[in-house]
Enzyme design. Structure first.
Site, mmCIF file in Angstrom:
data_model
loop_
_atom_site.group_PDB
_atom_site.id
_atom_site.type_symbol
_atom_site.label_atom_id
_atom_site.label_comp_id
_atom_site.label_asym_id
_atom_site.label_seq_id
_atom_site.Cartn_x
_atom_site.Cartn_y
_atom_site.Cartn_z
ATOM 1 N N TYR A 1 -9.701 -10.296 -6.805
ATOM 2 C CA TYR A 1 -8.864 -10.379 -7.996
ATOM 3 C C TYR A 1 -9.209 -11.580 -8.872
ATOM 4 O O TYR A 1 -8.854 -11.600 -10.044
ATOM 5 C CB TYR A 1 -7.381 -10.413 -7.591
ATOM 6 C CG TYR A 1 -6.980 -9.159 -6.864
ATOM 7 C CD1 TYR A 1 -6.896 -7.943 -7.534
ATOM 8 C CD2 TYR A 1 -6.725 -9.175 -5.492
ATOM 9 C CE1 TYR A 1 -6.555 -6.780 -6.861
ATOM 10 C CE2 TYR A 1 -6.386 -8.016 -4.819
ATOM 11 C CZ TYR A 1 -6.307 -6.827 -5.507
ATOM 12 O OH TYR A 1 -5.990 -5.673 -4.844
ATOM 13 N N ARG B 1 0.848 -1.187 0.000
ATOM 14 C CA ARG B 1 0.000 0.000 0.000
ATOM 15 C C ARG B 1 0.888 1.244 0.000
ATOM 16 O O ARG B 1 1.974 1.230 0.581
ATOM 17 C CB ARG B 1 -0.904 0.016 1.235
ATOM 18 C CG ARG B 1 -1.829 -1.191 1.364
ATOM 19 C CD ARG B 1 -2.616 -1.124 2.671
ATOM 20 N NE ARG B 1 -3.499 -2.283 2.828
ATOM 21 C CZ ARG B 1 -3.158 -3.393 3.463
ATOM 22 N NH1 ARG B 1 -1.938 -3.519 3.989
ATOM 23 N NH2 ARG B 1 -4.014 -4.400 3.572
ATOM 24 N N HIS C 1 -3.072 3.080 -5.772
ATOM 25 C CA HIS C 1 -3.619 1.762 -5.465
ATOM 26 C C HIS C 1 -3.773 0.897 -6.714
ATOM 27 O O HIS C 1 -3.843 -0.332 -6.617
ATOM 28 C CB HIS C 1 -4.970 1.905 -4.762
ATOM 29 C CG HIS C 1 -5.200 0.876 -3.705
ATOM 30 N ND1 HIS C 1 -4.417 0.776 -2.563
ATOM 31 C CD2 HIS C 1 -6.111 -0.130 -3.601
ATOM 32 C CE1 HIS C 1 -4.850 -0.223 -1.823
ATOM 33 N NE2 HIS C 1 -5.870 -0.792 -2.427
ATOM 34 N N HIS D 1 -3.458 -9.028 3.458
ATOM 35 C CA HIS D 1 -4.904 -9.109 3.727
ATOM 36 C C HIS D 1 -5.156 -10.034 4.913
ATOM 37 O O HIS D 1 -4.629 -11.146 4.950
ATOM 38 C CB HIS D 1 -5.654 -9.649 2.507
ATOM 39 C CG HIS D 1 -5.734 -8.674 1.378
ATOM 40 N ND1 HIS D 1 -5.970 -9.049 0.070
ATOM 41 C CD2 HIS D 1 -5.610 -7.321 1.355
ATOM 42 C CE1 HIS D 1 -5.988 -7.969 -0.703
ATOM 43 N NE2 HIS D 1 -5.773 -6.924 0.046
ATOM 44 N N ARG E 1 -1.028 -1.619 -6.978
ATOM 45 C CA ARG E 1 -1.276 -2.792 -6.123
ATOM 46 C C ARG E 1 -2.258 -3.739 -6.796
ATOM 47 O O ARG E 1 -2.049 -4.964 -6.808
ATOM 48 C CB ARG E 1 -1.801 -2.303 -4.773
ATOM 49 C CG ARG E 1 -2.144 -3.381 -3.748
ATOM 50 C CD ARG E 1 -2.483 -2.679 -2.438
ATOM 51 N NE ARG E 1 -3.110 -3.533 -1.460
ATOM 52 C CZ ARG E 1 -2.476 -4.267 -0.549
ATOM 53 N NH1 ARG E 1 -1.160 -4.282 -0.544
ATOM 54 N NH2 ARG E 1 -3.136 -4.989 0.344
ATOM 55 N N LYS F 1 -1.884 -2.691 8.168
ATOM 56 C CA LYS F 1 -3.065 -2.331 8.942
ATOM 57 C C LYS F 1 -3.102 -3.110 10.253
ATOM 58 O O LYS F 1 -2.704 -4.267 10.302
ATOM 59 C CB LYS F 1 -4.338 -2.615 8.131
ATOM 60 C CG LYS F 1 -4.531 -1.666 6.948
ATOM 61 C CD LYS F 1 -5.855 -1.945 6.263
ATOM 62 C CE LYS F 1 -6.108 -0.954 5.137
ATOM 63 N NZ LYS F 1 -7.406 -1.204 4.461
#
Length: 312
Positions: free
Chosen positions: A279, A151, A244, A270, A247, A175
Protein backbone atom coordinates in the site's frame (compact mmCIF):
# COMPACT_ATOMS: atom_id res chain seq x y z
CA UNK A 1 1.52 -46.28 -8.08
CA UNK A 2 0.22 -43.82 -10.69
CA UNK A 3 0.40 -40.02 -10.51
CA UNK A 4 -3.31 -39.58 -9.73
CA UNK A 5 -3.10 -41.88 -6.69
CA UNK A 6 0.00 -40.10 -5.37
CA UNK A 7 -1.75 -36.78 -5.88
CA UNK A 8 -4.75 -37.89 -3.79
CA UNK A 9 -2.40 -39.09 -1.03
CA UNK A 10 -0.56 -35.76 -1.05
CA UNK A 11 -3.76 -33.69 -0.81
CA UNK A 12 -5.01 -35.89 2.04
CA UNK A 13 -1.70 -35.32 3.82
CA UNK A 14 -2.09 -31.53 3.35
CA UNK A 15 -5.54 -31.65 4.97
CA UNK A 16 -4.99 -34.15 7.79
CA UNK A 17 -1.35 -33.79 8.85
CA UNK A 18 -0.32 -30.31 7.73
CA UNK A 19 -3.82 -28.93 8.57
CA UNK A 20 -3.68 -26.49 5.69
CA UNK A 21 -6.57 -24.12 5.07
CA UNK A 22 -9.21 -25.63 2.75
CA UNK A 23 -8.71 -22.83 0.24
CA UNK A 24 -4.99 -23.64 0.05
CA UNK A 25 -5.75 -27.33 -0.52
CA UNK A 26 -8.29 -26.39 -3.17
CA UNK A 27 -5.65 -24.31 -4.99
CA UNK A 28 -3.13 -27.19 -4.77
CA UNK A 29 -5.71 -29.60 -6.18
CA UNK A 30 -6.51 -27.30 -9.09
CA UNK A 31 -2.85 -26.61 -9.93
CA UNK A 32 -1.70 -30.23 -9.70
CA UNK A 33 -4.58 -31.67 -11.69
CA UNK A 34 -3.81 -29.12 -14.37
CA UNK A 35 -0.26 -30.47 -14.45
CA UNK A 36 -1.52 -34.06 -14.66
CA UNK A 37 -3.73 -33.15 -17.61
CA UNK A 38 -0.72 -31.59 -19.32
CA UNK A 39 1.33 -34.77 -18.77
CA UNK A 40 -1.49 -36.88 -20.23
CA UNK A 41 0.18 -40.11 -19.13
CA UNK A 42 3.60 -39.21 -20.56
CA UNK A 43 6.65 -40.01 -18.40
CA UNK A 44 8.00 -37.00 -16.56
CA UNK A 45 11.27 -35.59 -17.92
CA UNK A 46 13.12 -32.30 -17.95
CA UNK A 47 12.04 -31.27 -21.45
CA UNK A 48 8.39 -31.91 -20.57
CA UNK A 49 8.72 -29.76 -17.46
CA UNK A 50 10.26 -26.97 -19.51
CA UNK A 51 7.38 -27.24 -22.00
CA UNK A 52 4.96 -26.94 -19.11
CA UNK A 53 6.69 -23.79 -17.85
CA UNK A 54 6.48 -22.30 -21.34
CA UNK A 55 2.78 -23.20 -21.42
CA UNK A 56 2.16 -21.48 -18.08
CA UNK A 57 3.99 -18.30 -19.07
CA UNK A 58 1.99 -18.14 -22.29
CA UNK A 59 -1.41 -18.41 -20.59
CA UNK A 60 -1.10 -16.98 -17.07
CA UNK A 61 0.08 -13.86 -15.28
CA UNK A 62 3.45 -14.10 -13.47
CA UNK A 63 1.77 -14.23 -10.07
CA UNK A 64 -0.34 -17.24 -11.11
CA UNK A 65 2.69 -18.98 -12.60
CA UNK A 66 4.63 -18.58 -9.37
CA UNK A 67 1.74 -20.09 -7.40
CA UNK A 68 1.38 -23.05 -9.75
CA UNK A 69 5.11 -23.72 -9.60
CA UNK A 70 5.04 -23.51 -5.80
CA UNK A 71 2.24 -26.11 -5.74
CA UNK A 72 4.24 -28.38 -8.04
CA UNK A 73 7.45 -27.91 -6.06
CA UNK A 74 5.69 -28.87 -2.80
CA UNK A 75 4.22 -31.98 -4.43
CA UNK A 76 7.60 -33.12 -5.75
CA UNK A 77 9.19 -32.53 -2.33
CA UNK A 78 6.50 -34.76 -0.81
CA UNK A 79 7.31 -37.51 -3.34
CA UNK A 80 11.04 -37.23 -2.55
CA UNK A 81 10.37 -37.48 1.20
CA UNK A 82 8.29 -40.64 0.72
CA UNK A 83 10.90 -42.05 -1.71
CA UNK A 84 8.56 -42.15 -4.69
CA UNK A 85 11.14 -40.22 -6.74
CA UNK A 86 14.85 -39.70 -6.13
CA UNK A 87 15.04 -35.95 -6.52
CA UNK A 88 12.86 -32.91 -7.10
CA UNK A 89 12.98 -32.35 -10.90
CA UNK A 90 12.25 -28.64 -10.48
CA UNK A 91 15.54 -28.19 -8.61
CA UNK A 92 17.46 -28.50 -11.88
CA UNK A 93 15.31 -26.04 -13.80
CA UNK A 94 15.81 -22.29 -13.53
CA UNK A 95 12.42 -20.77 -12.83
CA UNK A 96 13.38 -17.27 -11.74
CA UNK A 97 11.64 -14.47 -13.57
CA UNK A 98 10.83 -10.86 -12.92
CA UNK A 99 7.61 -10.46 -11.02
CA UNK A 100 5.84 -7.16 -11.78
CA UNK A 101 4.54 -5.30 -8.79
CA UNK A 102 0.72 -5.45 -8.96
CA UNK A 103 -0.70 -2.32 -7.38
CA UNK A 104 -3.92 -2.98 -5.49
CA UNK A 105 -7.03 -1.67 -7.21
CA UNK A 106 -9.00 0.83 -5.13
CA UNK A 107 -12.40 2.54 -5.35
CA UNK A 108 -12.74 6.30 -5.57
CA UNK A 109 -14.58 8.11 -2.74
CA UNK A 110 -17.21 9.36 -5.21
CA UNK A 111 -17.90 5.84 -6.43
CA UNK A 112 -18.07 4.55 -2.86
CA UNK A 113 -20.55 7.29 -1.96
CA UNK A 114 -22.72 6.34 -4.93
CA UNK A 115 -22.56 2.64 -3.99
CA UNK A 116 -23.64 3.19 -0.39
CA UNK A 117 -26.48 5.45 -1.51
CA UNK A 118 -27.60 2.61 -3.76
CA UNK A 119 -27.55 0.13 -0.86
CA UNK A 120 -29.51 2.41 1.48
CA UNK A 121 -32.02 3.21 -1.26
CA UNK A 122 -32.64 -0.52 -1.74
CA UNK A 123 -33.28 -0.83 2.00
CA UNK A 124 -35.75 2.08 1.90
CA UNK A 125 -37.63 0.53 -1.05
CA UNK A 126 -37.88 -2.97 0.47
CA UNK A 127 -41.62 -3.72 0.61
CA UNK A 128 -41.64 -7.11 2.38
CA UNK A 129 -39.96 -8.34 5.59
CA UNK A 130 -37.82 -10.78 3.59
CA UNK A 131 -36.62 -8.09 1.18
CA UNK A 132 -35.97 -5.73 4.05
CA UNK A 133 -33.85 -8.32 5.85
CA UNK A 134 -31.88 -9.01 2.66
CA UNK A 135 -31.34 -5.29 2.00
CA UNK A 136 -30.27 -4.59 5.60
CA UNK A 137 -27.91 -7.57 5.40
CA UNK A 138 -26.22 -6.01 2.36
CA UNK A 139 -25.93 -2.62 4.07
CA UNK A 140 -24.42 -4.08 7.24
CA UNK A 141 -22.07 -6.36 5.33
CA UNK A 142 -20.58 -3.63 3.15
CA UNK A 143 -20.45 -1.11 5.97
CA UNK A 144 -18.27 -3.59 7.87
CA UNK A 145 -16.28 -4.59 4.80
CA UNK A 146 -15.22 -1.00 4.19
CA UNK A 147 -14.97 0.32 7.76
CA UNK A 148 -12.84 -2.55 9.11
CA UNK A 149 -10.93 -3.78 6.04
CA UNK A 150 -11.68 -7.44 6.78
CA UNK A 151 -11.47 -10.10 4.10
CA UNK A 152 -14.81 -11.11 2.61
CA UNK A 153 -14.18 -14.74 3.65
CA UNK A 154 -13.67 -13.59 7.26
CA UNK A 155 -16.89 -11.60 7.17
CA UNK A 156 -18.97 -14.43 5.72
CA UNK A 157 -17.78 -16.79 8.47
CA UNK A 158 -18.69 -14.45 11.35
CA UNK A 159 -20.85 -16.04 14.06
CA UNK A 160 -23.40 -14.12 16.10
CA UNK A 161 -21.19 -14.60 19.17
CA UNK A 162 -18.30 -12.91 17.34
CA UNK A 163 -20.21 -9.62 17.08
CA UNK A 164 -20.46 -7.59 20.31
CA UNK A 165 -22.96 -4.81 19.68
CA UNK A 166 -22.45 -3.33 23.17
CA UNK A 167 -18.64 -3.16 23.10
CA UNK A 168 -18.66 -2.50 19.33
CA UNK A 169 -16.12 -5.22 18.54
CA UNK A 170 -15.66 -8.08 16.09
CA UNK A 171 -13.74 -11.28 16.74
CA UNK A 172 -12.19 -12.20 13.40
CA UNK A 173 -10.83 -15.64 12.56
CA UNK A 174 -8.23 -14.99 9.89
CA UNK A 175 -5.77 -17.03 7.87
CA UNK A 176 -4.04 -19.81 9.74
CA UNK A 177 -6.91 -19.74 12.28
CA UNK A 178 -5.39 -16.65 13.89
CA UNK A 179 -7.86 -14.49 15.80
CA UNK A 180 -7.87 -10.72 16.12
CA UNK A 181 -10.27 -8.31 17.77
CA UNK A 182 -11.38 -5.30 15.75
CA UNK A 183 -13.26 -2.24 16.91
CA UNK A 184 -16.34 -1.17 14.96
CA UNK A 185 -15.35 2.48 14.94
CA UNK A 186 -17.79 3.81 12.36
CA UNK A 187 -21.19 5.02 13.68
CA UNK A 188 -22.72 4.15 10.29
CA UNK A 189 -21.49 0.56 10.60
CA UNK A 190 -22.77 0.31 14.18
CA UNK A 191 -26.25 1.49 13.22
CA UNK A 192 -26.35 -0.85 10.23
CA UNK A 193 -25.34 -3.85 12.35
CA UNK A 194 -27.99 -3.12 14.97
CA UNK A 195 -30.70 -2.65 12.36
CA UNK A 196 -29.84 -5.95 10.65
CA UNK A 197 -29.47 -7.82 13.94
CA UNK A 198 -32.89 -6.62 15.06
CA UNK A 199 -34.71 -8.07 12.03
CA UNK A 200 -32.56 -11.16 11.43
CA UNK A 201 -31.59 -12.64 14.79
CA UNK A 202 -34.56 -12.62 17.10
CA UNK A 203 -34.07 -16.11 18.59
CA UNK A 204 -30.80 -17.15 16.98
CA UNK A 205 -28.01 -18.99 18.79
CA UNK A 206 -24.57 -17.44 19.30
CA UNK A 207 -22.98 -20.08 17.03
CA UNK A 208 -25.28 -19.28 14.10
CA UNK A 209 -23.79 -17.32 11.22
CA UNK A 210 -24.27 -13.56 11.49
CA UNK A 211 -24.73 -12.91 7.77
CA UNK A 212 -27.22 -15.43 6.39
CA UNK A 213 -28.94 -15.97 3.07
CA UNK A 214 -32.65 -16.66 2.63
CA UNK A 215 -32.10 -20.35 3.42
CA UNK A 216 -30.51 -19.54 6.78
CA UNK A 217 -27.03 -20.60 5.66
CA UNK A 218 -23.90 -18.45 5.75
CA UNK A 219 -23.81 -15.95 2.92
CA UNK A 220 -21.16 -16.98 0.39
CA UNK A 221 -18.26 -15.02 -1.10
CA UNK A 222 -19.75 -15.65 -4.53
CA UNK A 223 -23.13 -14.13 -3.67
CA UNK A 224 -21.36 -10.93 -2.58
CA UNK A 225 -19.43 -10.83 -5.84
CA UNK A 226 -22.65 -11.33 -7.82
CA UNK A 227 -24.28 -8.43 -5.97
CA UNK A 228 -21.35 -6.18 -6.91
CA UNK A 229 -21.46 -7.33 -10.53
CA UNK A 230 -25.17 -6.56 -10.67
CA UNK A 231 -24.54 -3.09 -9.24
CA UNK A 232 -21.82 -2.43 -11.81
CA UNK A 233 -24.08 -3.52 -14.67
CA UNK A 234 -27.14 -1.50 -13.65
CA UNK A 235 -25.81 1.58 -11.84
CA UNK A 236 -22.22 2.08 -12.89
CA UNK A 237 -20.33 2.65 -16.14
CA UNK A 238 -17.00 1.57 -14.64
CA UNK A 239 -15.51 -1.95 -14.50
CA UNK A 240 -17.05 -4.10 -11.82
CA UNK A 241 -15.98 -3.81 -8.17
CA UNK A 242 -14.61 -6.79 -6.25
CA UNK A 243 -14.98 -7.37 -2.48
CA UNK A 244 -11.21 -7.18 -2.02
CA UNK A 245 -11.14 -3.66 -3.50
CA UNK A 246 -12.93 -2.44 -0.35
CA UNK A 247 -10.05 -3.83 1.73
CA UNK A 248 -7.46 -2.22 -0.57
CA UNK A 249 -9.27 1.12 -0.43
CA UNK A 250 -9.57 0.99 3.35
CA UNK A 251 -5.83 0.34 3.81
CA UNK A 252 -4.76 2.90 1.20
CA UNK A 253 -6.89 5.65 2.75
CA UNK A 254 -5.50 4.89 6.21
CA UNK A 255 -1.96 5.18 4.87
CA UNK A 256 -2.80 8.47 3.15
CA UNK A 257 -4.01 9.75 6.53
CA UNK A 258 -0.57 8.95 8.02
CA UNK A 259 -1.67 5.92 10.04
CA UNK A 260 1.38 3.87 11.08
CA UNK A 261 1.90 0.91 8.76
CA UNK A 262 2.34 -1.44 11.73
CA UNK A 263 -1.16 -0.54 12.91
CA UNK A 264 -2.52 -1.19 9.43
CA UNK A 265 -0.73 -4.55 9.41
CA UNK A 266 -2.44 -5.56 12.67
CA UNK A 267 -5.88 -4.38 11.54
CA UNK A 268 -5.63 -6.27 8.24
CA UNK A 269 -4.31 -9.40 9.91
CA UNK A 270 -1.13 -9.62 7.81
CA UNK A 271 1.47 -11.95 9.28
CA UNK A 272 4.26 -10.08 7.49
CA UNK A 273 4.83 -6.33 7.17
CA UNK A 274 6.02 -7.02 3.58
CA UNK A 275 2.44 -7.78 2.56
CA UNK A 276 1.19 -4.51 4.01
CA UNK A 277 3.93 -2.50 2.30
CA UNK A 278 2.21 -2.91 -1.06
CA UNK A 279 0.00 0.00 0.00
CA UNK A 280 2.98 2.31 0.29
CA UNK A 281 3.32 2.07 -3.49
CA UNK A 282 -0.29 3.20 -3.86
CA UNK A 283 0.48 6.12 -1.56
CA UNK A 284 3.54 7.00 -3.68
CA UNK A 285 1.42 6.93 -6.84
CA UNK A 286 -1.14 9.18 -5.19
CA UNK A 287 1.60 11.55 -4.11
CA UNK A 288 2.92 11.77 -7.66
CA UNK A 289 -0.56 12.49 -9.00
CA UNK A 290 -1.14 15.25 -6.45
CA UNK A 291 2.21 16.94 -7.09
CA UNK A 292 1.65 16.85 -10.83
CA UNK A 293 -1.98 17.96 -10.98
CA UNK A 294 -2.52 20.01 -7.83
CA UNK A 295 0.86 21.55 -7.14
CA UNK A 296 0.42 24.92 -5.37
CA UNK A 297 3.26 26.38 -7.44
CA UNK A 298 1.18 26.04 -10.59
CA UNK A 299 -1.39 28.48 -9.21
CA UNK A 300 1.17 31.29 -9.49
CA UNK A 301 2.19 32.97 -12.70
CA UNK A 302 5.81 32.53 -13.74
CA UNK A 303 8.26 35.41 -13.99
CA UNK A 304 8.15 36.72 -17.56
CA UNK A 305 11.96 36.74 -18.01
CA UNK A 306 12.31 33.18 -16.70
CA UNK A 307 9.39 32.08 -18.90
CA UNK A 308 11.09 33.57 -21.95
CA UNK A 309 14.36 31.79 -21.16
CA UNK A 310 12.60 28.47 -20.61
CA UNK A 311 10.51 28.82 -23.77
CA UNK A 312 13.66 29.48 -25.77
Amino acid sequence: MNTETMLMMYLADCEQRARLDWKTVKAYRCDLRQFCLFLNGRPLCRSLLEDYLTHLHAHYAPRSVRRKLASLHAFFSYLVFHERIEENPLDKIRTHFQKPLPLPRTISPARLQHFFRYLYRQADLADTPLRQMSALCNVALFELLFSTGVRISELCQLRIGDVDLLAHTLRIRGKGKKERLLSIGSPCARRALKAYHRVAHGHAQTQDFFFRNRNGRAISDQSVRLLLQNYSRTCDDHPHITPHMFRHTFASMLLEDDVDIRCIQHILGHSSITTTQIYTHVSDAKQKEILQTKNPRDRLTRSCRIAEIIDC
